[in-house]
Write a protein that holds these residues in place. Structure first.
Motif, short mmCIF file in Angstrom:
data_model
loop_
_atom_site.label_atom_id
_atom_site.label_comp_id
_atom_site.label_asym_id
_atom_site.label_seq_id
_atom_site.Cartn_x
_atom_site.Cartn_y
_atom_site.Cartn_z
N PRO A 29 57.50 12.94 48.71
CA PRO A 29 57.87 13.44 50.04
C PRO A 29 59.16 12.84 50.59
CG PRO A 29 55.54 12.93 49.96
CD PRO A 29 56.13 12.39 48.70
N TYR A 33 62.33 15.21 51.30
CA TYR A 33 62.83 15.32 52.66
C TYR A 33 64.35 15.12 52.69
CZ TYR A 33 63.74 14.09 57.53
OH TYR A 33 64.26 14.03 58.80
N VAL A 55 57.36 18.88 50.96
CA VAL A 55 57.01 17.78 51.86
C VAL A 55 55.80 18.17 52.71
CG1 VAL A 55 57.81 16.34 53.77
CG2 VAL A 55 59.39 16.96 51.95
N HIS A 62 54.24 16.09 59.13
CA HIS A 62 55.56 15.45 59.06
C HIS A 62 56.49 16.17 60.05
CE1 HIS A 62 59.31 13.85 57.57
NE2 HIS A 62 58.73 13.24 56.54
N ALA A 65 60.27 16.97 58.91
CA ALA A 65 60.38 18.03 57.91
C ALA A 65 60.16 19.40 58.54
CB ALA A 65 59.38 17.79 56.78
#
Length: 385
Positions: A29, A33, A55, A62, A65
């Motif tokens: 991730p 990102y 992600v 998140h 993102a």
């Protein structure tokens, strides 16, 4: 790691460093990102979306993102997906600066949808001000008439220039119906009323309506032709009617700059004084620039010129040539408050001497306006001036 939507110019270079590692690092991730942001800023937006989707598949909460993928959808023109992601970001209650940036994106999406599709928008406005010449009279208290040499006349107090406070009320609706991606029907209706505090016999108001067609051959240009109707009243009595056509060309020069040019022809009729009937033609242009930054400042400037030609015989003093200009700007003070200001000037030189005073009239009109807008919600602003 901070939550932001601002870009670092180095990300463009980072993409070419990160891209060769994608095959072996995809699924991480943190790597995806950074790759997603770098790809978007390097104009590899589809690739950036794929990276950010990875992600969110692992970390659906998140927020950075989700904000970045919303921005990517916006840049490729996927308005519906961008709106969904931006609204998801808003529900997460991001910091104020990020919330303001998200609102600007959402406003831009709404602007796109209005210009490309069908919809209705409207506004209401209240104004409080002071008019130092509410009766549009001369500031001279005494005058001489050339036809009566040697005599001087004094104006009555009620006929001289007078000052008064006023309340202004205005509102309108605008509609657009898309026939296809290029052609659309447009229409509008509005009112404007000025109510003086003491001198109510000089109250003015107007009712306006218009309709026409818009043609947008590409992303940068839009052409509009519309018919316009107006009735203008003084002291609740119909004073002047207007009917005309306007043609406009709007050009998007850059993401931040927009140029507009127009030509307008109007037939003016005075129900109780037909000797003043005239045809008015005006051509002009305007430029607007949007600056980068958290406050989203905007500046604009415009110039125009034209002529009002009398239709009656032997009344050149009712016709005139004119020119004018406007300049101003707008800036956000907070998430809810916006401040705008503008200055305008118009110069009118009449075509012949007044039959009584034997002088050619020359008018100079200037206005200064400041307005503070408060958004009750993102789609419902209230403006006071």
């Amino acid at each position: 790691r901070s939550f932001h939507l601002s870009r670092c110019s180095n990300f463009r270079g980072h993409f070419y460093l990160l891209a060769p590692l994608e095959q072996q690092r995809a699924g991480d991730p943190d790597f995806d990102y950074l790759l997603g942001i770098a790809a978007i800023d390097a104009n590899e937006r589809t690739r950036g979306i794929f990276a950010l989707e990875r992600v969110l598949a692992v970390r659906p909460d998140h927020p950075q993102a989700r904000a970045e993928i919303a921005r990517a959808y916006f840049l490729i023109g996927e308005n519906k997906a961008a709106r969904q992601e931006f609204e998801s970001v808003k529900r997460a209650r991001p910091p104020g600066e990020v919330a303001e940036a998200v609102d600007r994106f959402l406003d831009a999406i709404e602007g796109r949808e209005r210009s490309a599709g069908s919809g209705i928008a409207g506004y209401l406005e209240a104004t409080i001000g002071v008019d130092d010449n509410v009766n549009t009279a001369t500031s001279t208290r005494s005058f001489a008439i050339p036809l009566l040499p040697g005599l001087t006349f004094n104006l009555a107090a009620a006929a001289a220039q007078q000052r008064d406070e006023f309340l202004g009320l205005a509102g309108g609706v605008f509609g657009r119906y898309a026939l296809n991606p290029a052609w659309a029907l447009i229409g509008s209706a509005s009112f404007d009323q000025k109510l003086n505090s003491s001198l109510d016999r000089f109250d003015t108001g107007s009712l306006n309506a218009g309709g026409g067609v818009s043609f947008k051959p590409g992303e940068r240009d839009e052409f509009t032709v519309a018919a316009q109707l107006q009735t203008y009243n003084v002291d609740n009595t119909r004073f002047r009617d207007a009917a005309g056509l306007v043609g406009q060309w709007r050009r998007k020069l850059t993401e931040a700059d927009q140029l507009t040019a127009y030509v307008q022809h109007t037939r003016l009729s005075y129900p109780t004084a037909s000797v003043r009937d005239a045809d008015r033609t005006v051509v002009g242009g305007a430029w607007a620039h949007t600056y980068s930054g958290a406050r989203s400042p905007v500046s604009f400037a415009g110039l125009y010129a034209g002529e009002e030609s009398e239709r009656g015989q032997n009344v050149p003093h009712f016709g005139h040539r004119l020119w004018g200009g406007r300049i101003g700007g707008q800036i956000g003070l907070s998430e809810k408050w916006t401040l705008s200001a503008g200055i305008s000037y118009e110069d009118r030189r009449y075509g012949g001497p007044d039959p009584l005073f034997l002088l050619n009239r020359h008018d100079k009109e200037s206005q200064f306006r400041v307005a503070a807008s408060y958004a009750l919600s993102r789609n419902c602003p209230f403006t006071s001036s």
